[in-house]
Design a protein around this motif. Structure first.
Motif, short mmCIF file in Angstrom:
data_model
loop_
_atom_site.label_atom_id
_atom_site.label_comp_id
_atom_site.label_asym_id
_atom_site.label_seq_id
_atom_site.Cartn_x
_atom_site.Cartn_y
_atom_site.Cartn_z
N ILE A 33 0.77 -1.10 0.12
CA ILE A 33 -0.23 0.09 -0.10
C ILE A 33 0.91 1.21 -0.06
N MET A 134 -1.89 9.73 4.74
CA MET A 134 -3.07 8.88 5.19
C MET A 134 -2.71 7.53 5.92
N ILE A 139 -3.79 4.07 9.10
CA ILE A 139 -3.51 2.86 9.07
C ILE A 139 -2.27 2.37 9.85
N LEU A 142 -3.41 1.92 13.56
CA LEU A 142 -3.90 0.43 13.59
C LEU A 142 -3.28 -0.69 13.47
N PHE A 146 -2.18 -3.37 16.71
CA PHE A 146 -1.97 -4.81 16.55
C PHE A 146 -0.86 -5.34 17.22
N LEU A 248 -6.69 -5.29 23.56
CA LEU A 248 -6.86 -5.32 22.09
C LEU A 248 -8.43 -4.43 21.73
N MET A 249 -9.33 -4.85 22.38
CA MET A 249 -10.66 -4.44 22.32
C MET A 249 -10.47 -2.85 22.54
N LEU A 252 -8.73 -1.08 19.97
CA LEU A 252 -9.65 -1.14 18.69
C LEU A 252 -10.64 0.19 18.93
N TRP A 255 -9.22 3.52 18.36
CA TRP A 255 -9.06 3.90 16.95
C TRP A 255 -10.02 4.16 16.54
N LEU A 256 -11.27 3.30 16.42
CA LEU A 256 -12.29 3.66 15.67
C LEU A 256 -12.93 5.27 16.22
N ILE A 260 -11.70 7.71 13.24
CA ILE A 260 -12.77 7.58 12.34
C ILE A 260 -14.02 8.50 12.45
N VAL A 261 -14.67 8.20 13.68
CA VAL A 261 -15.92 8.81 14.30
C VAL A 261 -15.71 10.27 14.32
N PHE B 150 -23.52 8.25 5.53
CA PHE B 150 -22.32 7.92 6.27
C PHE B 150 -22.40 6.97 7.64
N LEU B 155 -20.59 3.37 9.98
CA LEU B 155 -20.71 3.00 11.33
C LEU B 155 -21.26 1.74 11.54
#
Lengths: 481, 479
Positions: A33, A134, A139, A142, A146, A248-249, A252, A255-256, A260-261, B150, B155
């Motif tokens: 990538i 990016m 990435i 994340l 891991f 891990l949970m 993650l 991260w989300l 992202i959100v 979105f 989501l």
């Protein structure tokens, strides 16, 4: 804290990383990538630059090759302003796809805000673009999760944690050692991207200045701080989790939410709190102001009648035709001055609204390190909002100079007496066209880019300091079992 | 036995406070998303209404002015202000061609934040130079809108994954699985049952949240049952796809952590990577230069045409003998315009290849994207939602084309009258050509998008059956 212990722990973590086959799969995926992102960045840069250079030359030639003409016709013939892509845009595309890179400039008309390149795209642009930045921003964090979630938690699960601590390793040493180990694994992914970026900017067609080098160095240093923060947090979360699964949970979920959100949500809230005008609203405001301040096309406009009277008085003549200069050129110069001032004021009001909208996300840097690095990276790569505005302002300044230069040529060289119906229209020599310089784009300087980003820089440094403070705190409070 | 398991699973989930939290959270998010969409749609419609009102007012004023001028109640104004001159009507009183929002426009912003939703083509000026781009904060564009699309595309899968990643592994890790499988029950059915139950619960939460949000913001989904059903169907299939992916990964029999990592990786690939790669390759295979450059080409052609304006008009009359002045003793008051029309025809002809190049590159990009959209369920959902909302690129292209066609109609209403040296009359305002946009011509992507998603479903089911056959019980049970 003993260096030997710390380095032993770090080396052991590093070696452990290479034990699993999943790690090699990850390395391969990341290499692929990265290669794609580098190629895509280089390709876009090359294509866009070739197009820009080609048309810039053509447009300039077109301007210079105009025959003898009335200067006002030249003012409407207009010129183009092209924005140079910064070599670092190959690293971080930022807003390139949304901000125009060329504008058409002519007298009386501010075309600056008319062109958004995104309107020439397929709907998929909204999914984002893959760039080297990016990868580093979304990435790689994340991947760090891991690689790092098990750092301490797995020792706890296996019971080796007790053994380690019994052997005299302190919590501080353990956390620092594991973090350094994780950081070195993260660098395994990061350093190649840094080198690829270096290769890209060296291969760029424009001469590299110390400014570009400075940008590059600050950029890489910022990412180092960013990864330092991520690695420390991953290890700390691992150390405070009962099992590696829990760690891990948590990672993650973080991260989300943070990558992202939250970024999308804060920008949406910014747009919700500060409403920006639509094109028609913006144009209506300017029209209203113009009518209020004086309409140069209306011969009965009070502002221009007053000007006419005072000009006539000052020159001691009773008709504009007896003035020693071309009067309509003079009126247009005045009109341009007024309309340009109104436009500049309204445009900067508009920018203020935009900046307020963006300020939410910028302050988010203190809550979300991703927001901080995202903004800082765009600014240093010359692909942020400021760079775009910087271009718009330079283009408008150039447009204004163009219009006024043509108005002055008209005042000086065009006769004040209207040509008769059979006379040839007045023109001036085409020699004058060459006198007007081409548009020369200048990047935002590194120092002012850094000044603009003082908030995000502070936020990033704050994160680094906080991560070290948490180190100390956790090493005192954490429980072995 | 299976019924028993499902029943207890159901009771278990009901007592789980997470289901309640999820419901409230999701409802909140959906309401916020629909609110954002609603605001955009309201702004859009308000602008259109304002423009139409402005037009009506101007029409009435001009008609009244013409009346009083004809009755000599008013001194004749300067030529460039005279409402009786057809060129002034064609230039100053353009019709508003508007793209009204479709009933479900709130669900997906799509391309609507890039473009304006009305145009006022004038008697002169090339249609493609009409500004269709909306003024927006580029940073907002970069981050995109927080709309229902979105929420669904990004989501929802994450909710599904969070809800299902450890259905098998947690039982395995706690040791219950051995006990369960000691019963006369198939692992496949048992796991499918558990996941289907979760699928139903989540789908109900999602559907109810969407319908409540639409109701709150006065979106008449009952009146548009067809579109609403399509929306629900598409979203449900998408949710189901992600459950099946989770089912497949669960069947591999790995630990919870490993499941979560794999599922996130699948999400990253489908939602972040594949769409971006398709979009970027479209750009590098079929690059489209900046729009400004089109202006440059146009200008060159115009400069050339200006040089031979007289000649052009002569040729024009040769080709359109019906327009040649009949009474040569009388000066046509529109002669300047007529020369201009003739010149602009020539310009348009010479610019056409440039325009064609642009359109071709854009079409190629779009068809590349259209073909490759079947590589990711996320793209299929986005495409389907934009289709339902009427905010897809195809809708905007269609609108632009209709405006360009109408610009021609508008011009051709005036040209013969101007060649005849006619004047505008008050009653003519009712006869001016108008155009109301209809998206009936836009081919719907929806059926293909739905089929694509169903294809992904089938593929995942096949994959899971294959995994199930290959994986022995021992494998699944070993920790």
């Amino acid at each position: 804290m003993r260096g030997r212990q710390v380095s032993l722990l770090a080396i052991q973590f590093w070696k452990n990383g290479f034990q699993s086959t999943a790690f090699y799969a990850l390395l391969f995926a990341m290499a692929t990538i990265t290669g794609y992102a580098a190629y895509s960045g280089w390709q876009t840069y090359r294509i866009q630059n070739t197009i820009r250079l080609h048309y810039q030359q053509q447009a300039r030639q077109g301007w210079e090759n105009n025959p003898d003409k009335h200067p006002h016709r030249m003012a409407h013939y207009g010129a183009f302003a092209f924005r140079l892509k910064h070599p670092l845009s190959m690293f971080d595309v930022g807003m390139e796809s949304y901000a125009g890179n060329a504008v058409f400039l002519e007298a009386h008309k501010q075309n600056t805000v008319n062109f958004s390149e995104a309107s020439f795209s397929t709907g998929l642009l909204r999914f984002g673009e893959i760039s080297l930045a990016m990868i580093l921003q979304i990435i790689l964090p994340l991947v760090v999760s891991f690689l790092g979630f098990a750092a301490v938690a797995v020792e706890r699960e296996n019971g080796t944690l007790k053994v380690l601590l019994m052997q005299g390793v302190s919590w501080g040493e353990l956390l620092v050692g594991k973090s350094l180990g994780l950081m070195s694994l993260a660098l395994l992914f990061f350093v190649p991207i840094g080198i690829v970026t270096l290769g890209l900017i060296v291969s760029a067609e424009i001469a590299l200045t110390t400014d570009t080098w400075l940008r590059y160095l600050v950029l890489m240093a910022s990412y180092l701080v960013f990864f330092q923060v991520l690695c420390v947090f991953s290890v700390l979360i691992s150390a405070t989790s009962r099992t590696s699964n829990h760690a891990l949970m948590k990672l993650l979920a973080i991260w989300l939410v943070f990558f992202i959100v939250l970024p999308k949500t804060t920008q949406a809230i910014g747009g919700y709190v500060y409403r920006s005008p639509s094109k028609i609203e913006f144009e209506t405001i300017i029209e209203k102001r113009l009518v209020k301040e004086g309409d140069s096309h209306n011969p009965d406009d009070p502002h221009y009648v007053a000007i006419k009277d005072s000009v006539l008085r000052a020159h001691g003549v009773d008709s504009v035709h007896k003035l020693p200069f071309n009067y309509s050129g003079f009126v247009m110069r005045e009109g341009e001055r007024i309309s340009s001032a109104i436009y500049t004021r309204e445009f900067s009001n508009l920018l203020k609204v935009y900046e307020m909208q963006n300020s939410f996300a910028r302050f988010m840097g203190f809550v979300d390190p991703y927001a901080a690095i995202h903004y800082l990276s765009m600014a240093l790569s010359g692909t942020d909002f400021e760079s775009y505005i910087h271009f718009q302002k330079q283009a408008e300044a150039y447009r204004y100079q163009l219009a006024q230069k043509m108005n002055e040529l008209q005042m000086r060289y065009i006769s004040n007496v209207k040509p008769g119906p059979t006379d040839k229209p007045y023109t001036i020599s085409h020699e004058h066209w060459k006198e007007f310089p081409d548009f020369d784009y200048r990047f935002v300087t590194t120092s002012s880019a850094l000044r603009n980003e003082y908030l995000t820089i502070t936020a990033l440094l704050m994160w680094s300091v906080v991560s070290f403070m948490l180190f100390v705190y956790v090493s005192k409070k954490v429980k072995t079992l | 036995m299976l019924n028993h398991t499902i029943k207890y699973e159901w009771l278990n989930l009901l007592r789980d406070r997470w289901v309640m939290i999820l419901l409230i959270l999701f409802l909140g998010i959906t309401v916020f998303a629909v609110r954002n969409g609603k605001e955009k749609v309201e702004d859009r419609m308000a602008t259109i209404t304002k423009e139409k009102e402005k037009m009506g007012k101007l029409d009435r004023k001009m008609a009244a002015d013409i009346d009083s001028l004809n009755k000599n109640l008013k001194p004749a104004p300067e030529a460039w202000k005279d409402p009786r001159a057809l060129d002034n009507i064609g230039w100053n009183a353009p019709r508003v061609v508007a793209m009204d929002a479709q009933p479900l426009a709130v669900i997906s912003t799509g391309q609507s934040d890039l473009f304006t939703h009305y145009a006022k083509p004038k008697i002169y000026g090339e249609a493609y130079t009409l500004g269709f781009s909306e003024l927006s904060n580029p940073v907002q564009l970069l981050f995109g809108s927080f709309d229902l699309a979105f929420v669904c595309i990004y989501l929802l899968p994450l909710l599904v994954l969070g809800f299902s990643y450890n259905v098998l592994s947690s039982e395995k890790e706690s040791g219950v699985l051995r006990l369960t499988l000691a019963q006369p029950i198939s692992l496949y059915q048992w796991l499918l049952g558990k996941l289907l139950l979760r699928f139903f619960i989540l789908t109900i939460i999602v559907v109810v949240s969407i319908l409540i949000s639409l109701t709150i913001f006065d979106i008449d989904w009952l009146g548009n049952r067809g579109a609403a059903t399509k929306l629900i169907l598409l979203v449900t299939v998408y949710i189901f796809f992600w459950f099946l992916i989770s089912f497949l990964i669960n069947l591999l029999g790995n630990l919870s952590g490993s499941n979560a990592v794999t599922l996130i990786a699948v999400w990253v690939v489908f939602v972040l990577l594949i769409p971006s790669i398709i979009s970027q390759t479209a750009n590098s295979f079929y690059p489209v230069p900046s729009r400004t450059i089109m202006i440059h080409e146009y200008r060159e052609a115009k400069a050339l045409a200006e040089k031979k304006a007289d000649e052009i008009l002569k040729t024009y009359y040769r080709e359109h003998p019906e327009y040649a002045p009949k009474d040569t003793t009388q000066q046509n008051q529109y002669s300047w315009w007529l020369g201009n029309f003739a010149a602009s025809d020539v310009i348009n002809q010479s610019v056409q290849p440039v325009l064609d190049d642009y359109n071709e590159a854009l079409n190629k990009q779009q068809s590349w994207v259209n073909r490759l959209r079947f590589l990711s369920p996320a793209i299929l959902l986005q495409d389907g939602l934009n289709d339902l909302a009427g905010t897809s690129p195809a809708h905007y292209t269609d609108f632009r084309n209709q405006v360009i066609a109408f610009a021609d109609t508008w011009r051709h209403y005036f040209i013969p009258r101007m060649f005849n040296n006619e004047k505008m009359q008050a009653e003519d305002f009712g006869e001016l050509p108008t155009h109301s946009y209809s998206s009936a011509q836009v081919p719907s992507h929806y059926p293909a998008d739905l089929m694509g998603l169903l294809f992904f479903l089938t593929l995942t089911v096949a994959g899971s059956m294959w995994v199930y056959r290959r994986n022995s019980f021992e494998n699944v049970l070993s920790v």
